[in-house]
Design a protein around this motif. Structure first.
Motif: not given
Length: 302
Positions: A244-257
């Protein structure tokens, strides 16, 4: 309704063309309710509030209230760069059914501590909603200090704080201020278990967008004082916390969504997850499925 337990800072689904994905929004709201989430934030930083028009803010807030209102609390992210605009946004949120205002420290302007006290008192007095303070200095350039919070706790319309700093010492200083009617909420997924074991009331989470059942179990067990189960759950989530911290929030969680079938577009200047992280996202999407299935079994067995 009380502010406690697992609260999700909802991501706002967008289509590839950058439009609101309202079908995805409805499905996300349903998934959160079915997964046991105990509150939601609409249009917070994870929801890309800065990229929403007022009309879009109203649209997604109204839908959230229609789907969830009366069952779990609906908080609206209303923090703006100055006090007058924050009051106006709070009134807009109230007019469309929000139950609480999540008010981040004004970004960019770097107010003094005295300025923050005056700001929050004005919003609490004039905005029309109970206020939850929100401190996230890495985004705003402004740190709401515990001694400043101490001067705001007694206000009858200031009802809690979301603290995104992860240091145990910061949480301990805030927990010393905890009282009935003022909730202490972690804003850091990776240290929330520790915070709740120490007495915090709950978590406003990014990761629970993708893992509502798992974060509900984490919060339940932490608030029950089950340190061994919290350690087990944290260990299982460790790779996700890092992702969740590899790129700016919400980029990583949106990738999972996205991998779960939800709209994943972002609005500039945010861009979708870099290709260097796609393999990790694919692998972790499978881990999400495994953790959520296990948490569902645990809930059924409880």
């Amino acid at each position: 309704m009380s502010l406690s337990g697992s609260i999700t800072a909802l991501a706002t689904p967008f289509t590839d063309a950058g439009e609101l994905d309202l079908d995805g929004w409805r499905r996300l709201l349903k998934q959160q309710l079915d997964g046991g989430t105990q509150g939601v934030v609409v249009a917070g930083s994870t929801g890309e509030a800065a990229a929403l028009s007022d009309d879009e803010f109203v649209q997604i807030l109204q839908l959230a209230v229609a789907e969830l209102g009366g069952r779990i609390p609906v908080l609206a992210g209303v923090g703006q760069m100055n006090t007058a605009r924050t009051i106006a946004q709070t009134r807009l949120a109230k007019a469309h059914g929000a139950e609480y205002a999540l008010v981040v420290t004004p970004p960019y302007v770097r107010a003094t501590q005295d300025g923050l006290i005056a700001h929050y008192r004005a919003v609490a007095d004039q905005g029309g909603l109970p206020v939850v303070l929100y401190n996230v200095p890495g985004r705003t350039g402004c740190d709401l200090l515990p001694q400043t919070v101490a001067q705001l706790v007694g206000h009858p319309n200031i009802v809690g704080i979301k603290e995104a700093r992860s240091e145990a010492e910061r949480m301990a200083a805030l927990l010393a201020l905890r009282e009935d009617g003022f909730a202490i909420l972690s804003g850091d997924d990776g240290t929330a278990g520790r915070a709740m074991l120490a007495g915090a009331d709950g978590l406003i989470s990014v990761g629970s967008n993708a893992l509502p059942r798992t974060f509900r179990r984490l919060c339940d067990r932490a608030r029950a004082g089950d340190a061994s189960e919290v350690a087990r759950l944290d260990a299982g989530l460790a790779e996700l916390y890092a992702f969740f911290g590899v790129e700016s929030n919400p980029i990583p969680v949106k990738a999972l969504l996205q991998r779960a079938g939800f709209g994943h577009g972002l609005r500039l200047p945010l861009t979708t997850l870099s290709s260097a992280h796609h393999a990790d996202a694919d692998r972790l999407a499978l881990l999400v499925q495994t953790l959520e299935a296990q948490s569902h079994r645990d809930q059924l067995a409880a």
